[in-house]
Write a protein that holds these residues in place. Structure first.
Motif, PDB file in Angstrom:
ATOM      1  N   VAL A  31      10.438 -21.507 -39.418  1.00 51.10           N
ATOM      2  CA  VAL A  31      10.713 -20.275 -38.672  1.00 51.10           C
ATOM      3  C   VAL A  31      12.210 -20.000 -38.655  1.00 51.10           C
ATOM      4  O   VAL A  31      12.648 -18.859 -38.867  1.00 51.10           O
ATOM      5  N   TYR A  32      13.012 -21.031 -38.433  1.00 51.91           N
ATOM      6  CA  TYR A  32      14.469 -20.856 -38.469  1.00 51.91           C
ATOM      7  C   TYR A  32      14.932 -20.432 -39.861  1.00 51.91           C
ATOM      8  O   TYR A  32      15.806 -19.582 -40.010  1.00 51.91           O
ATOM      9  N   TRP A  33      14.351 -21.033 -40.900  1.00 50.18           N
ATOM     10  CA  TRP A  33      14.724 -20.661 -42.262  1.00 50.18           C
ATOM     11  C   TRP A  33      14.362 -19.207 -42.532  1.00 50.18           C
ATOM     12  O   TRP A  33      15.141 -18.468 -43.131  1.00 50.18           O
ATOM     13  N   LEU A  34      13.187 -18.788 -42.081  1.00 51.72           N
ATOM     14  CA  LEU A  34      12.764 -17.415 -42.295  1.00 51.72           C
ATOM     15  C   LEU A  34      13.704 -16.438 -41.596  1.00 51.72           C
ATOM     16  O   LEU A  34      14.071 -15.404 -42.165  1.00 51.72           O
ATOM     17  N   GLU A  35      14.117 -16.775 -40.391  1.00 49.82           N
ATOM     18  CA  GLU A  35      15.093 -15.931 -39.679  1.00 49.82           C
ATOM     19  C   GLU A  35      16.381 -15.832 -40.491  1.00 49.82           C
ATOM     20  O   GLU A  35      16.949 -14.758 -40.652  1.00 49.82           O
ATOM     21  N   ASN A  36      16.820 -16.962 -41.021  1.00 44.64           N
ATOM     22  CA  ASN A  36      18.025 -17.007 -41.833  1.00 44.64           C
ATOM     23  C   ASN A  36      17.872 -16.147 -43.086  1.00 44.64           C
ATOM     24  O   ASN A  36      18.751 -15.362 -43.433  1.00 44.64           O
ATOM     25  N   ALA A  37      16.746 -16.285 -43.774  1.00 49.03           N
ATOM     26  CA  ALA A  37      16.520 -15.533 -45.013  1.00 49.03           C
ATOM     27  C   ALA A  37      16.397 -14.030 -44.744  1.00 49.03           C
ATOM     28  O   ALA A  37      16.906 -13.216 -45.521  1.00 49.03           O
ATOM     29  N   GLY A 105      22.361 -16.259 -50.689  1.00 52.91           N
ATOM     30  CA  GLY A 105      20.987 -16.259 -51.172  1.00 52.91           C
ATOM     31  C   GLY A 105      20.628 -17.567 -51.861  1.00 52.91           C
ATOM     32  O   GLY A 105      19.534 -18.109 -51.664  1.00 52.91           O
ATOM     33  N   ALA A 106      21.541 -18.098 -52.684  1.00 52.30           N
ATOM     34  CA  ALA A 106      21.290 -19.385 -53.339  1.00 52.30           C
ATOM     35  C   ALA A 106      21.198 -20.507 -52.308  1.00 52.30           C
ATOM     36  O   ALA A 106      20.337 -21.392 -52.411  1.00 52.30           O
ATOM     37  N   ALA A 110      17.774 -22.663 -51.776  1.00 53.59           N
ATOM     38  CA  ALA A 110      17.755 -24.127 -51.904  1.00 53.59           C
ATOM     39  C   ALA A 110      17.167 -24.771 -50.645  1.00 53.59           C
ATOM     40  O   ALA A 110      16.348 -25.687 -50.739  1.00 53.59           O
ATOM     41  N   HIS A 111      17.572 -24.280 -49.496  1.00 51.40           N
ATOM     42  CA  HIS A 111      17.013 -24.830 -48.258  1.00 51.40           C
ATOM     43  C   HIS A 111      15.530 -24.502 -48.128  1.00 51.40           C
ATOM     44  O   HIS A 111      14.751 -25.305 -47.608  1.00 51.40           O
ATOM     45  N   GLY A 112      15.127 -23.324 -48.582  1.00 50.80           N
ATOM     46  CA  GLY A 112      13.716 -22.978 -48.568  1.00 50.80           C
ATOM     47  C   GLY A 112      12.890 -23.918 -49.433  1.00 50.80           C
ATOM     48  O   GLY A 112      11.784 -24.313 -49.061  1.00 50.80           O
ATOM     49  N   LEU A 113      13.435 -24.309 -50.589  1.00 54.42           N
ATOM     50  CA  LEU A 113      12.725 -25.267 -51.446  1.00 54.42           C
ATOM     51  C   LEU A 113      12.530 -26.593 -50.733  1.00 54.42           C
ATOM     52  O   LEU A 113      11.449 -27.182 -50.790  1.00 54.42           O
ATOM     53  N   ILE A 115      12.402 -27.117 -47.503  1.00 51.76           N
ATOM     54  CA  ILE A 115      11.453 -26.953 -46.401  1.00 51.76           C
ATOM     55  C   ILE A 115      10.025 -26.866 -46.920  1.00 51.76           C
ATOM     56  O   ILE A 115       9.136 -27.572 -46.440  1.00 51.76           O
ATOM     57  N   PHE A 116       9.800 -26.028 -47.894  1.00 54.09           N
ATOM     58  CA  PHE A 116       8.421 -25.761 -48.307  1.00 54.09           C
ATOM     59  C   PHE A 116       7.838 -26.840 -49.202  1.00 54.09           C
ATOM     60  O   PHE A 116       6.632 -27.040 -49.211  1.00 54.09           O
ATOM     61  N   PHE A 117       8.676 -27.560 -49.938  1.00 48.69           N
ATOM     62  CA  PHE A 117       8.134 -28.610 -50.797  1.00 48.69           C
ATOM     63  C   PHE A 117       8.086 -29.972 -50.122  1.00 48.69           C
ATOM     64  O   PHE A 117       7.326 -30.837 -50.504  1.00 48.69           O
ATOM     65  N   LEU A 118       8.912 -30.170 -49.103  1.00 49.15           N
ATOM     66  CA  LEU A 118       8.956 -31.475 -48.457  1.00 49.15           C
ATOM     67  C   LEU A 118       8.131 -31.562 -47.165  1.00 49.15           C
ATOM     68  O   LEU A 118       7.779 -32.647 -46.748  1.00 49.15           O
ATOM     69  N   GLY A 119       7.844 -30.416 -46.555  1.00 49.56           N
ATOM     70  CA  GLY A 119       7.262 -30.557 -45.239  1.00 49.56           C
ATOM     71  C   GLY A 119       6.007 -29.789 -44.926  1.00 49.56           C
ATOM     72  O   GLY A 119       5.146 -30.281 -44.222  1.00 49.56           O
ATOM     73  N   ILE A 120       5.900 -28.582 -45.411  1.00 43.07           N
ATOM     74  CA  ILE A 120       4.792 -27.769 -44.923  1.00 43.07           C
ATOM     75  C   ILE A 120       3.652 -27.791 -45.920  1.00 43.07           C
ATOM     76  O   ILE A 120       3.778 -27.715 -47.073  1.00 43.07           O
TER      77      ILE A 120
END
Length: 120
Positions: A31-37, A105-106, A110-113, A115-120
């Motif tokens: 959720v924090y990452w999505l707010e950031n993006a 954006g990069a 990178a942080h999105g990768l 989050i989404f590949f390691l945790g959810i």
């Protein structure tokens, strides 16, 4: 005041999700990452709109600070001064907004990768 309210809403949404909805920590981080993006286009727009309105003193202070950051041995302030001389303030505003989109954006991608590949 709007940034404070946006921050409170994001923090309360994550807290509500953790406590009431039973989210995992990874979901709260997402959720924090999505707010950031989602804030990235807004930030680029604000840079584009505010840059031409800077006073000469503020602009020079900004350029001096950016000279400390180097890309391929050239200070960012020097690079931005060249764009200012060539295209004026409106062109420099577009340049600064594009640089923000590319680098921020990069960073967000990178942080999105992670989050989404390691945790959810």
């Amino acid at each position: 005041m709007a940034p404070v309210i946006a921050s409170l809403v994001a923090n309360l949404a994550a807290l509500f999700g953790l406590v009431v909805l039973g989210w995992s920590i990874w979901m709260a981080v997402a959720v924090y990452w999505l707010e950031n993006a989602l804030s990235l286009p807004v930030l680029a727009y604000r840079v584009r709109r505010a840059f031409p309105l800077l006073s000469d003193t503020d602009l020079e202070a900004y350029l001096e600070a950016r000279d400390q950051e180097k890309t391929n041995g050239v200070g960012e302030g020097r690079r931005l001064r060249a764009v200012l001389a060539d295209r004026g303030r409106a062109g420099a505003a577009g340049y600064a907004a594009r640089r923000l989109l590319v680098f921020y954006g990069a960073f967000a991608a990178a942080h999105g990768l992670f989050i989404f590949f390691l945790g959810i």
